[in-house]
Design a protein around this motif. Structure first.
Motif, mmCIF file in Angstrom:
data_model
loop_
_atom_site.group_PDB
_atom_site.id
_atom_site.type_symbol
_atom_site.label_atom_id
_atom_site.label_comp_id
_atom_site.label_asym_id
_atom_site.label_seq_id
_atom_site.Cartn_x
_atom_site.Cartn_y
_atom_site.Cartn_z
ATOM 1 N N VAL A 216 1.222 17.276 3.852
ATOM 2 C CA VAL A 216 1.498 15.837 3.872
ATOM 3 C C VAL A 216 1.135 15.288 5.244
ATOM 4 C CG1 VAL A 216 3.384 16.148 2.242
ATOM 5 C CG2 VAL A 216 3.900 16.002 4.687
ATOM 6 N N HIS A 217 0.971 13.965 5.298
ATOM 7 C CA HIS A 217 0.726 13.312 6.574
ATOM 8 C C HIS A 217 2.060 12.880 7.188
ATOM 9 C CE1 HIS A 217 -3.838 12.490 6.735
ATOM 10 N NE2 HIS A 217 -3.587 13.590 6.063
ATOM 11 N N VAL A 218 1.988 12.347 8.403
ATOM 12 C CA VAL A 218 3.180 11.929 9.135
ATOM 13 C C VAL A 218 3.005 10.477 9.569
ATOM 14 C CG1 VAL A 218 4.591 12.322 11.201
ATOM 15 C CG2 VAL A 218 3.639 14.274 9.956
ATOM 16 N N ASN A 219 4.042 9.676 9.368
ATOM 17 C CA ASN A 219 4.078 8.319 9.916
ATOM 18 C C ASN A 219 5.233 8.227 10.905
ATOM 19 O OD1 ASN A 219 2.028 7.453 8.126
ATOM 20 N ND2 ASN A 219 3.528 6.980 6.548
ATOM 21 N N PHE A 220 5.035 7.533 12.018
ATOM 22 C CA PHE A 220 6.168 7.191 12.883
ATOM 23 C C PHE A 220 6.549 5.763 12.521
ATOM 24 C CE2 PHE A 220 4.830 11.008 14.799
ATOM 25 C CZ PHE A 220 5.976 11.542 15.365
ATOM 26 N N THR A 221 7.691 5.648 11.851
ATOM 27 C CA THR A 221 7.967 4.440 11.077
ATOM 28 C C THR A 221 8.869 3.424 11.758
ATOM 29 O OG1 THR A 221 9.805 5.614 10.033
ATOM 30 C CG2 THR A 221 7.679 5.641 8.887
ATOM 31 N N GLU A 222 9.656 3.836 12.748
ATOM 32 C CA GLU A 222 10.627 2.910 13.332
ATOM 33 C C GLU A 222 10.745 3.194 14.830
ATOM 34 O OE1 GLU A 222 14.297 2.757 11.100
ATOM 35 O OE2 GLU A 222 13.260 3.081 9.189
ATOM 36 N N LEU A 223 9.643 3.032 15.542
ATOM 37 C CA LEU A 223 9.594 3.457 16.936
ATOM 38 C C LEU A 223 10.255 2.439 17.865
ATOM 39 C CD1 LEU A 223 8.568 5.518 19.025
ATOM 40 C CD2 LEU A 223 6.412 4.238 19.078
ATOM 41 N N GLY B 93 0.791 -1.236 0.000
ATOM 42 C CA GLY B 93 0.000 0.000 0.000
ATOM 43 C C GLY B 93 0.816 1.276 0.000
ATOM 44 N N GLY B 94 2.048 1.217 0.519
ATOM 45 C CA GLY B 94 2.879 2.413 0.581
ATOM 46 C C GLY B 94 4.348 2.059 0.593
ATOM 47 N N TRP B 95 5.169 2.921 -0.025
ATOM 48 C CA TRP B 95 6.611 2.675 -0.150
ATOM 49 C C TRP B 95 7.431 3.801 0.471
ATOM 50 C CZ3 TRP B 95 9.198 -1.544 -1.940
ATOM 51 C CH2 TRP B 95 8.458 -2.498 -2.647
ATOM 52 N N ASP B 96 8.443 3.439 1.270
ATOM 53 C CA ASP B 96 9.496 4.383 1.623
ATOM 54 C C ASP B 96 10.382 4.496 0.385
ATOM 55 O OD1 ASP B 96 8.657 4.754 4.241
ATOM 56 O OD2 ASP B 96 9.854 3.094 5.010
ATOM 57 N N VAL B 97 10.160 5.542 -0.399
ATOM 58 C CA VAL B 97 10.858 5.670 -1.677
ATOM 59 C C VAL B 97 12.311 6.069 -1.457
ATOM 60 C CG1 VAL B 97 10.895 6.828 -3.918
ATOM 61 C CG2 VAL B 97 8.708 6.256 -2.836
ATOM 62 N N TYR C 274 8.749 9.826 2.128
ATOM 63 C CA TYR C 274 10.152 10.097 2.446
ATOM 64 C C TYR C 274 10.361 9.711 3.908
ATOM 65 C CZ TYR C 274 14.581 12.083 3.597
ATOM 66 O OH TYR C 274 15.871 12.193 4.038
ATOM 67 N N ASN C 275 11.466 9.022 4.222
ATOM 68 C CA ASN C 275 11.688 8.464 5.560
ATOM 69 C C ASN C 275 13.066 8.863 6.082
ATOM 70 O OD1 ASN C 275 10.663 6.538 7.631
ATOM 71 N ND2 ASN C 275 12.462 5.351 7.073
ATOM 72 N N ASP C 276 13.141 9.301 7.370
ATOM 73 C CA ASP C 276 14.443 9.694 7.925
ATOM 74 C C ASP C 276 14.378 9.689 9.451
ATOM 75 O OD1 ASP C 276 17.111 10.601 8.023
ATOM 76 O OD2 ASP C 276 16.778 12.026 6.388
ATOM 77 N N TYR C 277 15.564 9.737 10.072
ATOM 78 C CA TYR C 277 15.656 9.742 11.528
ATOM 79 C C TYR C 277 16.041 11.135 12.048
ATOM 80 C CZ TYR C 277 20.734 9.265 10.754
ATOM 81 O OH TYR C 277 22.040 9.456 10.354
ATOM 82 N N SER C 278 15.879 11.324 13.347
ATOM 83 C CA SER C 278 16.231 12.592 14.028
ATOM 84 C C SER C 278 15.544 13.805 13.422
ATOM 85 C CB SER C 278 17.757 12.803 14.027
ATOM 86 O OG SER C 278 18.396 11.811 14.788
ATOM 87 N N LEU C 279 14.330 13.616 12.962
ATOM 88 C CA LEU C 279 13.621 14.743 12.334
ATOM 89 C C LEU C 279 13.044 15.709 13.352
ATOM 90 C CD1 LEU C 279 11.896 13.125 9.230
ATOM 91 C CD2 LEU C 279 14.180 14.099 9.490
ATOM 92 N N GLY D 286 5.545 18.743 -9.107
ATOM 93 C CA GLY D 286 4.272 18.042 -9.273
ATOM 94 C C GLY D 286 4.275 16.641 -8.708
ATOM 95 N N ILE D 287 5.258 16.328 -7.877
ATOM 96 C CA ILE D 287 5.380 14.981 -7.298
ATOM 97 C C ILE D 287 4.670 14.946 -5.956
ATOM 98 C CG2 ILE D 287 7.007 13.287 -6.356
ATOM 99 C CD1 ILE D 287 9.043 14.423 -8.427
ATOM 100 N N LYS D 288 3.783 13.987 -5.764
ATOM 101 C CA LYS D 288 3.037 13.885 -4.510
ATOM 102 C C LYS D 288 3.806 13.027 -3.506
ATOM 103 C CE LYS D 288 -1.299 12.654 -2.314
ATOM 104 N NZ LYS D 288 -2.665 12.084 -2.439
ATOM 105 N N VAL D 289 4.061 13.614 -2.351
ATOM 106 C CA VAL D 289 4.600 12.871 -1.211
ATOM 107 C C VAL D 289 3.435 12.687 -0.246
ATOM 108 C CG1 VAL D 289 6.275 12.882 0.677
ATOM 109 C CG2 VAL D 289 6.869 13.914 -1.525
ATOM 110 N N ALA D 290 3.021 11.442 -0.044
ATOM 111 C CA ALA D 290 1.846 11.193 0.789
ATOM 112 C C ALA D 290 2.126 11.456 2.264
ATOM 113 C CB ALA D 290 1.363 9.754 0.603
#
Length: 371
Positions: A257-264, A150-154, A198-203, A223-227
């Motif tokens: 954009v929305h926010v995911n907490f990806t690696e808690l 459903g979703g990719w860390d591009v 887009y995924n990163d640490y220490s944000l 014109g690129i959508k970052v979900a």
């Protein structure tokens, strides 16, 4: 006779664990009106070798991420070779259990084989060659799971720790600053309906936050959508502050954009690093002063961990209008990468379930925070 007794004992033990897990409240149910709650899975869990963890995953979570098996090195180790069996099993597991399936990750400076960046005679690959390799890789991997993942860390961890500039990697050196735009374009073409992140640490750090905002605005201008932006939650017991985390949630949401907490996870151990998140290149030699809880976590630290998780989930719930997903980086304490980073062989306690697959006090606090 002894063998029969042993088999009976093992059977009863498995039944008791299953019964306890069934009677346990589930994170996915507690937060079903707020956001997905998930975990990163390893090969043993996906293949069924760790049946207790598999049962826990099914009971507790409604989204999954792959810890390693969809990174470039594991899935595409050689130019003409793909290793899809583990990834196929991972996706099938998610589908069978009606979970939101995440793909991690398409472009990263780590765990990418050297051949990707090499041209003839050991020279660096040309921009044209590297772009073709990137497009082929994304088209093949994303295309294989079109409509399933459903979703990719591009793009993963492309911002430098210190100044918030683009990290100096081979991707940037060879492709230039449009490397991220190209990756997002290829991913969207391969599966137009998949969410792209887009995924990163220490944000929580202002410099990195501003660097990501600049990157995402640049993508949006094309014109690129970052979900969503994935904020890796590799935190300590006291740092960052809740206010620092919240500042970034608010700042990113202003981008639309929305926010995911990806690696808690929460590192409870003394740490020789600068505690800036998750730079896997930053490792240290063994030292007993950084591995202080080998026989168990003291109650005082357990209480700190419990409060930390409660405070974080209260914050997540406060911003549930822009948060789609919370993913713990592992299932039980024994699965955590923090047992081996930044020092190998430590006994770490960063998650909600202990080494016996049982909920910790932090789990109860997280469930309470949902009410």
């Amino acid at each position: 006779m002894q063998k029969k007794k042993r088999l009976l004992y093992l059977g009863l033990a498995g039944f008791c664990l299953g019964f306890m897990q069934k009677s346990e409240p589930a994170l996915k149910d507690a937060y079903k009106k707020d956001f997905y709650v998930g975990a990163a899975l390893n090969n043993r869990q996906i293949s069924g070798q760790d049946a207790q963890a598999t049962a826990l995953i099914k009971q507790q979570f409604n989204t999954i991420s792959p810890e390693n098996l969809l990174k470039w090195g594991p899935v595409h180790p050689q130019p003409d070779k793909y290793n899809f069996k583990p990834a196929d099993d991972y996706v099938a597991f998610g589908q069978q259990n009606r979970m939101f399936i995440v793909g991690h990750t398409l472009l990263w400076h780590q765990q990418t084989p050297n051949w990707v960046f090499e041209g003839e005679n050991g020279q660096p690959a040309s921009r044209e060659v590297l772009l073709k390799r990137l497009e082929d890789h994304i088209n093949t991997v994303v295309g294989r799971y079109k409509g399933k993942i459903g979703g990719w860390d591009v793009v993963n961890e492309a911002i430098d720790d210190q100044k918030g500039d683009l990290r100096k990697t081979k991707w940037v050196e060879i492709l230039g600053e449009d490397f991220a735009a190209k990756a997002f374009e290829y991913a969207h073409k391969a599966d137009p309906k998949a969410e792209l992140y887009y995924n990163d640490y220490s944000l929580y750090r202002p410099e990195k936050r501003e660097g990501v905002i600049k990157l995402v605005k640049g993508l949006q201008a094309k014109g690129i959508k970052v979900a969503a932006i994935g904020m890796q939650g590799h935190y300590g017991l006291t740092k960052p502050t809740i206010a620092q985390v919240e500042e970034s949630i608010v700042a990113f949401s202003k981008l639309g954009v929305h926010v995911n907490f990806t690696e808690l996870d929460i590192d409870v151990l003394p740490n020789p690093s600068r505690r800036q998140g998750a730079d896997i290149a930053e490792t240290f030699g063994a030292d007993v002063k950084y591995n202080v809880y080998t026989t168990g976590l003291p109650d005082s630290v357990q209480q700190q961990l419990t409060k930390r998780y409660a405070d974080l989930f209260a914050l997540f719930r406060k911003h549930r209008d822009v948060i789609d997903r919370i993913t713990l980086w592992g299932v039980t304490d024994s699965d955590s990468w923090l047992n081996d980073w930044p020092i190998k062989g430590r006994t770490s306690y960063p998650l909600l379930f202990n080494r016996q697959y049982q909920p910790k006090p932090a789990f109860r606090a997280v469930m309470q925070a949902a009410k």
